[in-house]
Design an enzyme around this catalytic site. Structure first.
Site, PDB file in Angstrom:
ATOM      1  N   TYR A  88      -2.312  48.576   8.038  1.00  0.00           N
ATOM      2  CA  TYR A  88      -1.249  48.868   7.071  1.00  0.00           C
ATOM      3  C   TYR A  88       0.059  48.153   7.423  1.00  0.00           C
ATOM      4  O   TYR A  88       0.486  47.233   6.714  1.00  0.00           O
ATOM      5  CB  TYR A  88      -1.042  50.380   6.921  1.00  0.00           C
ATOM      6  CG  TYR A  88       0.038  50.687   5.908  1.00  0.00           C
ATOM      7  CD1 TYR A  88      -0.169  50.405   4.565  1.00  0.00           C
ATOM      8  CD2 TYR A  88       1.267  51.200   6.293  1.00  0.00           C
ATOM      9  CE1 TYR A  88       0.832  50.630   3.625  1.00  0.00           C
ATOM     10  CE2 TYR A  88       2.273  51.428   5.365  1.00  0.00           C
ATOM     11  CZ  TYR A  88       2.047  51.141   4.036  1.00  0.00           C
ATOM     12  OH  TYR A  88       3.039  51.344   3.117  1.00  0.00           O
ATOM     13  N   LYS A 288      13.453  43.099  -3.003  1.00  0.00           N
ATOM     14  CA  LYS A 288      14.260  43.711  -4.060  1.00  0.00           C
ATOM     15  C   LYS A 288      15.633  43.045  -4.215  1.00  0.00           C
ATOM     16  O   LYS A 288      16.393  43.398  -5.109  1.00  0.00           O
ATOM     17  CB  LYS A 288      14.444  45.219  -3.800  1.00  0.00           C
ATOM     18  CG  LYS A 288      13.132  45.983  -3.636  1.00  0.00           C
ATOM     19  CD  LYS A 288      12.405  46.180  -4.950  1.00  0.00           C
ATOM     20  CE  LYS A 288      11.125  46.981  -4.788  1.00  0.00           C
ATOM     21  NZ  LYS A 288      10.348  47.122  -6.002  1.00  0.00           N
ATOM     22  N   ARG A 321       8.914  51.381   5.242  1.00  0.00           N
ATOM     23  CA  ARG A 321       8.261  50.525   6.254  1.00  0.00           C
ATOM     24  C   ARG A 321       9.187  50.146   7.411  1.00  0.00           C
ATOM     25  O   ARG A 321       9.209  48.993   7.852  1.00  0.00           O
ATOM     26  CB  ARG A 321       7.742  49.230   5.601  1.00  0.00           C
ATOM     27  CG  ARG A 321       6.793  49.528   4.473  1.00  0.00           C
ATOM     28  CD  ARG A 321       6.378  48.317   3.682  1.00  0.00           C
ATOM     29  NE  ARG A 321       5.834  48.751   2.403  1.00  0.00           N
ATOM     30  CZ  ARG A 321       5.605  47.958   1.377  1.00  0.00           C
ATOM     31  NH1 ARG A 321       5.845  46.669   1.478  1.00  0.00           N
ATOM     32  NH2 ARG A 321       5.116  48.442   0.250  1.00  0.00           N
ATOM     33  N   LYS A 389      12.414  50.446 -16.164  1.00  0.00           N
ATOM     34  CA  LYS A 389      11.850  51.163 -17.314  1.00  0.00           C
ATOM     35  C   LYS A 389      12.357  52.617 -17.339  1.00  0.00           C
ATOM     36  O   LYS A 389      12.625  53.179 -18.398  1.00  0.00           O
ATOM     37  CB  LYS A 389      10.322  51.127 -17.259  1.00  0.00           C
ATOM     38  CG  LYS A 389       9.752  49.717 -17.428  1.00  0.00           C
ATOM     39  CD  LYS A 389       8.241  49.710 -17.530  1.00  0.00           C
ATOM     40  CE  LYS A 389       7.762  48.315 -17.926  1.00  0.00           C
ATOM     41  NZ  LYS A 389       6.314  48.245 -18.128  1.00  0.00           N
ATOM     42  N   GLU A 390      12.468  53.195 -16.135  1.00  0.00           N
ATOM     43  CA  GLU A 390      12.930  54.591 -16.073  1.00  0.00           C
ATOM     44  C   GLU A 390      14.372  54.705 -16.565  1.00  0.00           C
ATOM     45  O   GLU A 390      14.734  55.675 -17.252  1.00  0.00           O
ATOM     46  CB  GLU A 390      12.798  55.120 -14.634  1.00  0.00           C
ATOM     47  CG  GLU A 390      11.337  55.298 -14.224  1.00  0.00           C
ATOM     48  CD  GLU A 390      11.118  55.500 -12.735  1.00  0.00           C
ATOM     49  OE1 GLU A 390       9.957  55.558 -12.321  1.00  0.00           O
ATOM     50  OE2 GLU A 390      12.110  55.598 -11.978  1.00  0.00           O
ATOM     51  N   ASP A 508     -36.559  22.696 -13.313  1.00  0.00           N
ATOM     52  CA  ASP A 508     -35.411  21.774 -13.262  1.00  0.00           C
ATOM     53  C   ASP A 508     -35.114  21.493 -11.780  1.00  0.00           C
ATOM     54  O   ASP A 508     -35.506  22.272 -10.918  1.00  0.00           O
ATOM     55  CB  ASP A 508     -34.214  22.452 -13.964  1.00  0.00           C
ATOM     56  CG  ASP A 508     -32.911  21.765 -13.665  1.00  0.00           C
ATOM     57  OD1 ASP A 508     -32.855  20.533 -13.865  1.00  0.00           O
ATOM     58  OD2 ASP A 508     -31.953  22.433 -13.233  1.00  0.00           O
ATOM     59  N   TYR A 509     -34.428  20.410 -11.496  1.00  0.00           N
ATOM     60  CA  TYR A 509     -34.187  20.090 -10.080  1.00  0.00           C
ATOM     61  C   TYR A 509     -32.798  20.543  -9.594  1.00  0.00           C
ATOM     62  O   TYR A 509     -32.669  21.545  -8.899  1.00  0.00           O
ATOM     63  CB  TYR A 509     -34.384  18.587  -9.812  1.00  0.00           C
ATOM     64  CG  TYR A 509     -34.330  18.297  -8.340  1.00  0.00           C
ATOM     65  CD1 TYR A 509     -35.439  18.525  -7.521  1.00  0.00           C
ATOM     66  CD2 TYR A 509     -33.150  17.869  -7.743  1.00  0.00           C
ATOM     67  CE1 TYR A 509     -35.370  18.319  -6.152  1.00  0.00           C
ATOM     68  CE2 TYR A 509     -33.068  17.666  -6.372  1.00  0.00           C
ATOM     69  CZ  TYR A 509     -34.178  17.886  -5.584  1.00  0.00           C
ATOM     70  OH  TYR A 509     -34.113  17.711  -4.225  1.00  0.00           O
ATOM     71  N   ASP A 510     -31.714  19.846 -10.025  1.00  0.00           N
ATOM     72  CA  ASP A 510     -30.374  20.143  -9.489  1.00  0.00           C
ATOM     73  C   ASP A 510     -29.872  21.508  -9.964  1.00  0.00           C
ATOM     74  O   ASP A 510     -29.915  21.809 -11.150  1.00  0.00           O
ATOM     75  CB  ASP A 510     -29.385  19.068  -9.931  1.00  0.00           C
ATOM     76  CG  ASP A 510     -29.676  17.743  -9.278  1.00  0.00           C
ATOM     77  OD1 ASP A 510     -29.326  17.575  -8.115  1.00  0.00           O
ATOM     78  OD2 ASP A 510     -30.317  16.898  -9.950  1.00  0.00           O
ATOM     79  N   ASP A 689     -30.787  25.575 -14.813  1.00  0.00           N
ATOM     80  CA  ASP A 689     -29.453  26.174 -14.628  1.00  0.00           C
ATOM     81  C   ASP A 689     -28.389  25.720 -15.616  1.00  0.00           C
ATOM     82  O   ASP A 689     -27.326  26.324 -15.676  1.00  0.00           O
ATOM     83  CB  ASP A 689     -28.934  25.887 -13.222  1.00  0.00           C
ATOM     84  CG  ASP A 689     -28.486  24.444 -13.090  1.00  0.00           C
ATOM     85  OD1 ASP A 689     -29.291  23.541 -13.411  1.00  0.00           O
ATOM     86  OD2 ASP A 689     -27.325  24.223 -12.712  1.00  0.00           O
TER      87      ASP A 689
HETATM   88  C1  GDG Z   1       5.158  48.673  -6.505  1.00  0.00           C
HETATM   89  C2  GDG Z   1       5.526  47.243  -6.914  1.00  0.00           C
HETATM   90  C3  GDG Z   1       5.403  47.958  -9.298  1.00  0.00           C
HETATM   91  C4  GDG Z   1      12.741  55.413  -6.013  1.00  0.00           C
HETATM   92  N1  GDG Z   1      13.628  56.066  -5.278  1.00  0.00           N
HETATM   93  C5  GDG Z   1      13.390  57.371  -5.420  1.00  0.00           C
HETATM   94  C6  GDG Z   1      12.327  57.532  -6.275  1.00  0.00           C
HETATM   95  N2  GDG Z   1      11.931  56.297  -6.619  1.00  0.00           N
HETATM   96  C7  GDG Z   1      10.802  55.973  -7.536  1.00  0.00           C
HETATM   97  C8  GDG Z   1      11.276  55.335  -8.814  1.00  0.00           C
HETATM   98  C9  GDG Z   1      10.061  54.525  -9.229  1.00  0.00           C
HETATM   99  C10 GDG Z   1       9.392  54.175  -7.906  1.00  0.00           C
HETATM  100  O1  GDG Z   1       9.962  55.012  -6.910  1.00  0.00           O
HETATM  101  C11 GDG Z   1       9.626  52.737  -7.505  1.00  0.00           C
HETATM  102  O2  GDG Z   1       8.786  51.907  -8.270  1.00  0.00           O
HETATM  103  P1  GDG Z   1       9.016  50.345  -8.461  1.00  0.00           P
HETATM  104  O3  GDG Z   1       8.087  49.867  -9.487  1.00  0.00           O
HETATM  105  O4  GDG Z   1      10.430  50.124  -8.834  1.00  0.00           O
HETATM  106  O5  GDG Z   1       8.777  49.646  -7.042  1.00  0.00           O
HETATM  107  P2  GDG Z   1       7.693  49.688  -5.800  1.00  0.00           P
HETATM  108  O6  GDG Z   1       7.801  50.941  -5.021  1.00  0.00           O
HETATM  109  O7  GDG Z   1       7.973  48.460  -5.009  1.00  0.00           O
HETATM  110  O8  GDG Z   1       6.248  49.605  -6.481  1.00  0.00           O
HETATM  111  C12 GDG Z   1       6.260  47.269  -8.240  1.00  0.00           C
HETATM  112  C13 GDG Z   1       4.877  49.294  -8.808  1.00  0.00           C
HETATM  113  O9  GDG Z   1       4.244  49.169  -7.540  1.00  0.00           O
HETATM  114  C14 GDG Z   1       3.877  49.889  -9.789  1.00  0.00           C
HETATM  115  O10 GDG Z   1       2.793  49.059  -9.991  1.00  0.00           O
HETATM  116  O11 GDG Z   1       6.201  48.187 -10.439  1.00  0.00           O
HETATM  117  O12 GDG Z   1       6.564  45.964  -8.644  1.00  0.00           O
HETATM  118  O13 GDG Z   1       6.331  46.628  -5.909  1.00  0.00           O
HETATM  119  O14 GDG Z   1       9.195  55.319  -9.984  1.00  0.00           O
HETATM  120  O15 GDG Z   1      11.656  56.333  -9.697  1.00  0.00           O
HETATM  121  N3  GDG Z   1      11.860  58.746  -6.638  1.00  0.00           N
HETATM  122  C15 GDG Z   1      12.475  59.830  -6.138  1.00  0.00           C
HETATM  123  N4  GDG Z   1      13.507  59.738  -5.262  1.00  0.00           N
HETATM  124  C16 GDG Z   1      13.988  58.546  -4.880  1.00  0.00           C
HETATM  125  O16 GDG Z   1      14.918  58.491  -4.082  1.00  0.00           O
HETATM  126  N5  GDG Z   1      12.044  61.036  -6.499  1.00  0.00           N
END
Ligand code: GDG
Length: 734
Positions: A88, A288, A321, A389-390, A508-510, A689
Site C-alpha cells: 500500500y 492536488k 498517507r 461536484k459537491e 492454415d499455417y501462420d 486464424d
Molecule cells: C480519488 C481520485 C476521484 C474531503 N475532506 C473531507 C471529506 N472529504 C471528501 C469529499 C469528497 C472526497 O473526500 C474527496 O474526493 P475527491 O474526488 O475530491 O478526491 P480523492 O480522495 O483523491 O479521490 C479522484 C475519486 O477517487 C473518486 O473516483 O474523483 O480523482 O483521486 O467526497 O467530500 N469528507 C469529510 N470530511 C472532510 O474533512 N466528511
C-alpha cells in the site's frame, strides 16, 4: 441466485478496536453510496481490507471482526503490517500513484514492493475465489488491485469481471516507462469491462494496449486471447440529494443551532459589504496543487490589491498517507507557504488564509461549501474530483462560482465552471477576479446548468450504468453462436472423427500451426510441429492439407522432403500428397508493376513495415510498425488500392497485420471447395486464424467442423484460444 462481489482496497467501514471492544461504523464515502444498491442486491459481498493488520488482531478478536463483517455482508482480506508498508504505502503509493498522475520524479520502482503488490493481489484473489460461485459478477476497484482481474479470470474463466480505475490512466509515453507495464495491462485485461472516468484515460489505455501488448483494438473493444474486453468511460457522480438536502437545512438554520465554524465564517462575510470567501478542500496530496494554489493566491493579491481585507482563502487539507516522505514534504511546504503569505499580507483584522490541516465532520464540510462564494479547485492532475461536484450540489440558491482545473477529470463535464490551467498564475488570478465580480444572474445561469447535469448523473446512476454495461458483455457472450472448443464438444467431434470412413482436414499455417514472428521467414516449422504433421500424414483414410497464403517457394523449402498435401498462394498452387505441383488458377501478374511503387511509398512513410513479394500477390506487412500509425496507413492504403483495383480484377485482403493484393479470382474458399470433389468425405475439419480463412469456413458444408483461432468473431462454428490449443486439438486426431 447469482450475486455481485465488490472488491476495493478498503472496506466501506471503520472498525475501532479499544481494549478488545469492537466498534464497526459504515463509512459514508461516495463510493459506498454508489455501490449501496448493488451491495444490497441479493446476497452481494464487499471484499477488502478492514483497516486492522494481522498484528492488531489475536485469534478471538479476529473471529469477532469476521462475524461483525459477515453481518454487514463484508469479508476482509488479512494483511500484515509488512503488506501495508510494501503493497500500500510502497508500490501503490510510491510507484503507481505518482506515475499515473505524471509525477515521474516521485516514482520509486522497488522490486520488493512489486513482489509485495503481487502477493497482496493474490491474497485478495484468494478471498474472492472463496466467495465466487457460478454466475456471479465481480466489480474490482482502483489502482491497488490492477492484477486482480487476471488472477480471478485465470482460475474462473467463466466469471464476469468489471474493473474501474478511479485515477487517471497516463498517456502511453509515460506508461511505457513503467518496469512492469505488461503485467499491469495483462492484469487489467482479466476483466470483461474496464471503466475510466474520462474518454482521455480510455484512449491512453487503449493506446498502451495496442502498442505494448500489440493487441487488436476495434473502437472500444480489445481482442484478447479468445475474449473481447470492452473499455468505456463512466464519469463518477456524487450523492447529489444528500449534499443538496444537507445544504438546504444548513442555510435555514437559526443562529443558536449554527456550528462554531459557521459563526466564524458568517463573521467574515458580515465584516464588510463585499467580503467574500474562497474555499479549497482536498486531501493533502501533491496531485492536488495546493502550493501552486497558495502561490497563485499571493499573485492575485499582489496584482489586484483592491481585494485585500475583503477576500479570504479557507483551505481544508485533510491528512493523507503521511507515512510517505513526499507527503510529509508537501505538508512542510504548505505550512511554510501559508505562514509566509499570512505574514506578508495580514492586518490586525484580517488574515488572508485560514488553513485547517485535519478532517472535518460532514456537517462542517457543508458549512464550508454553503458559506463560500467561490470554490477554487486546482489540482495538477486528478482522476475526477468530487469536491468540485459537491460544491455545485450545495449551492441551493444557485449562486457561487466554481473555478476548476482543466487537469481534473470533472472538467470534461463541468464546462460552465471557469476552467483554468493550474500552472498559469496569470490565468488563475484573472479567474479569481472574474469570479469575485461575476454578476449574480450569470452565476445562477451557470450553476443552474451544472446542477441539472449533476442531479441527473448521480453516483448511483454511475454504478448502475457500469453494471448494465457489464451485464451486456455477458449477454453478447451468450448471444454469440460460436462455441469455445471445450472437452464436451471436443469429445463429440472426436467421436464423429473415429466413426468416419474418409476424413478431410484443412489447416492454415501462420497464426494456426505456427505463431507469428516479426519476420515471416522465421516462422519455420519446429520439430514438434513436424512430428505432429508426420503423424497426421500417416493416418489412414485421412487427407490433411495445409492451406496457406504463403508462396509455393517457401513451402517447397520448408516441406521439401515431406509428402504433405499443400495449397499455397491462397489457392493458386496445389500439391497433392505424392504428386507434382499443379496450378489451380492461371493468373496475370502484370498489375504488380503498378502497385509495387505505391506500396513502397507506404513503406517509406511507415517505419517498421515491409513488402513481401510473392509470385502472384504483394503483401504489405505492418506487424512491427507503431500500431496506431499502421492502422491509419492501412486505411489510407486500402482507399488508394480499392480505387485503383476496382476495374482490375484484383482484391485487397486484410489479414492479420498484413494487407495483401491479389487476383480476386483466387481464395482459400475456392481452393478448398475444389478439393471436396475428391470425396465423398464424411468428416471435414478446417482451422484458421484470419480473414483469408473465413472464405474457407464459408464454402465448407454446414456439418464441417470449422474452428477459428484467437477470436469469436467468425463464421466458424468453434473457436480456440491460441496456437498451443491448436496443437493440442490436432494431437487428438493422431
Ligand atoms: C480519488 C481520485 C476521484 C474531503 N475532506 C473531507 C471529506 N472529504 C471528501 C469529499 C469528497 C472526497 O473526500 C474527496 O474526493 P475527491 O474526488 O475530491 O478526491 P480523492 O480522495 O483523491 O479521490 C479522484 C475519486 O477517487 C473518486 O473516483 O474523483 O480523482 O483521486 O467526497 O467530500 N469528507 C469529510 N470530511 C472532510 O474533512 N466528511
Amino acid at each position: 441466485m447469482s450475486k455481485t462481489i465488490i472488491v476495493s482496497n478498503r472496506l466501506p467501514l471503520q472498525i475501532k478496536l479499544q481494549k478488545n471492544n469492537l466498534e464497526v461504523k459504515p463509512s459514508v464515502g461516495g463510493l459506498a453510496t454508489g455501490m449501496k444498491s448493488i451491495h444490497e442486491d441479493g446476497n452481494g459481498v464487499w471484499i477488502g481490507w478492514s483497516g486492522l493488520t494481522e498484528e492488531d488482531l489475536n485469534e478471538s478478536v479476529s473471529r469477532q471482526v469476521n462475524q461483525a463483517l459477515e453481518q454487514v455482508n463484508c469479508a476482509s482480506v488479512p494483511l500484515t503490517q509488512e503488506n501495508i508498508d510494501n503493497f500500500y504505502l510502497g508500490f501503490s503509493n510510491k510507484a503507481l500513484w505518482p506515475h499515473f498522475h505524471y509525477f515521474m520524479e516521485y516514482t520509486e520502482f522497488e522490486k520488493d514492493q512489486w513482489d509485495s503488490y503481487q502477493e497482496v493481489n493474490q491474497k485478495f484473489a484468494n478471498v474472492v475465489l472463496e466467495h465466487l460461485e457460478d454466475g456471479d459478477k465481480v466489480w474490482v476497484h482502483d489502482y491497488q488491485l490492477l492484477l486482480l482481474p487476471k488472477m480471478i479470470k485465470d482460475k474462473k474463466p467463466e466469471a464476469t469481471i468489471g474493473f474501474f480505475l478511479h485515477i487517471p490512466f497516463p498517456s502511453y509515453e509515460i506508461f511505457r516507462t513503467f518496469p512492469w507495464r505488461e503485467d499491469l495491462l495483462e492484469g487489467m485485461l482479466g476483466s470483461d469491462l474496464i471503466g475510466f472516468h474520462t474518454y482521455d484515460y480510455e484512449r491512453h489505455f487503449l493506446s498502451s494496449v495496442r502498442r505494448i501488448l500489440r493487441l487488436e483494438v476495434q473502437f472500444n473493444e480489445i481482442s484478447y486471447e479468445d475474449r473481447i474486453v470492452k473499455v468505456d468511460s463512466f464519469p463518477m457522480g456524487i450523492d447529489y440529494d444528500k449534499f443538496h438536502h444537507a445544504a438546504k437545512k444548513h442555510v435555514n438554520l437559526p443562529n443558536d443551532k449554527k456550528s462554531e465554524l459557521r459563526k466564524r465564517l458568517d463573521d467574515h462575510i458580515q465584516s464588510s459589504s463585499n467580503a467574500k470567501l474562497i474555499l479549497s478542500i482536498d486531501r493533502m496530496d501533491y496531485t492536488k496543487g495546493i502550493p501552486n494554489r497558495i502561490r497563485a493566491f499571493e499573485y492575485f493579491l499582489d496584482k489586484y490589491p483592491q481585494f485585500k481585507e475583503k477576500v479570504r482563502l479557507v483551505m481544508l487539507a485533510v491528512p493523507s498517507r503521511s507515512d510517505v516522505p513526499q507527503y510529509r514534504k508537501l505538508k512542510r511546504e504548505t505550512d511554510e507557504l501559508v505562514g509566509r503569505i499570512n505574514g506578508k499580507f495580514a492586518t490586525v483584522s484580517w488574515t488572508p488564509i485560514w488553513y485547517f490541516y485535519r478532517s472535518m465532520p460532514f456537517e462542517n464540510l457543508i458549512d464550508l461549501y454553503t458559506s463560500s462564494d467561490i470554490a477554487l479547485v486546482t489540482p495538477i492532475r486528478d482522476g475526477m474530483n468530487l469536491v468540485a461536484k459537491e460544491y455545485v450540489a450545495t449551492r441551493v440558491n444557485q449562486d457561487g462560482v466554481l473555478i476548476l482545473s482543466e487537469m481534473a477529470g470533472a472538467s470534461n463535464e463541468l464546462d460552465e465552471a471557469i476552467l483554468i490551467n493550474p500552472n498559469n498564475f496569470e490565468e488563475l488570478a484573472n479567474a479569481l477576479k472574474n469570479a469575485l465580480e461575476m454578476p449574480l444572474e450569470e452565476q445562477k445561469k451557470r450553476m443552474g446548468i451544472l446542477q441539472k447535469r449533476l442531479s441527473r448523473y448521480t453516483v448511483e446512476k454511475w454504478a448502475k450504468e457500469f453494471m448494465k454495461s457489464l451485464n451486456s458483455t455477458l449477454k453478447e457472450d451468450t448471444d454469440n453462436a460460436v462455441q469455445k472448443m471445450n472437452p464436451t464438444n471436443q469429445d463429440s467431434m472426436l467421436n464423429d472423427y473415429n466413426k468416419s470412413q474418409k476424413r478431410l482436414l484443412f489447416l492454415d499455417y501462420d497464426g494456426t500451426l505456427a505463431g507469428f514472428k516479426n519476420n515471416p521467414q522465421d516462422a519455420k516449422p519446429d520439430a514438434e510441429l513436424i512430428t505432429l504433421l508426420d503423424q497426421l500424414n500417416e493416418k489412414q483414410n485421412t487427407d490433411f492439407v495445409i492451406v496457406s497464403g504463403r508462396d509455393r517457394e517457401t513451402f517447397e523449402q520448408w516441406f521439401n522432403h515431406k509428402s504433405y498435401s499443400l495449397i499455397t498462394d491462397h489457392g493458386v498452387w496445389l500439391k497433392d500428397k505424392n504428386e507434382d505441383w499443379k496450378m489451380l488458377e492461371r493468373l496475370k501478374t502484370d498489375w504488380m508493376d503498378n502497385i509495387l511503387p505505391i506500396l513502397e511509398s507506404f513503406v517509406d512513410r511507415t517505419p517498421g513495415t515491409f513488402i513481401e513479394k510473392k509470385k502472384y500477390s504483394l503483401a504489405w506487412h505492418y506487424r512491427k510498425a507503431d500500431p496506431e500509425l499502421a492502422m491509419k496507413r492501412a486505411m489510407e492504403l486500402n482507399t488508394v488500392l480499392t480505387s485503383m483495383t476496382s476495374n482490375n480484377d484484383l482484391k485487397v485482403l486484410k489479414g492479420n497485420k498484413v494487407m495483401e493484393i491479389k487476383s480476386s479470382s483466387v481464395n482459400k474458399g475456392r481452393a478448398t471447395s475444389r478439393w471436396l470433389t475428391k470425396g465423398p468425405y464424411d468428416f471435414i475439419f478446417a482451422i484458421g486464424d484470419d480473414w483469408t480463412d473465413e472464405y474457407m469456413f464459408d464454402e465448407l458444408p454446414n456439418k464441417a467442423y470449422t474452428v477459428k483461432v484467437g477470436s469469436k468473431k467468425t463464421k466458424a462454428r468453434y473457436y480456440v484460444k491460441d496456437t498451443e490449443n491448436v496443437r493440442e486439438l490436432l494431437s487428438r486426431f493422431v
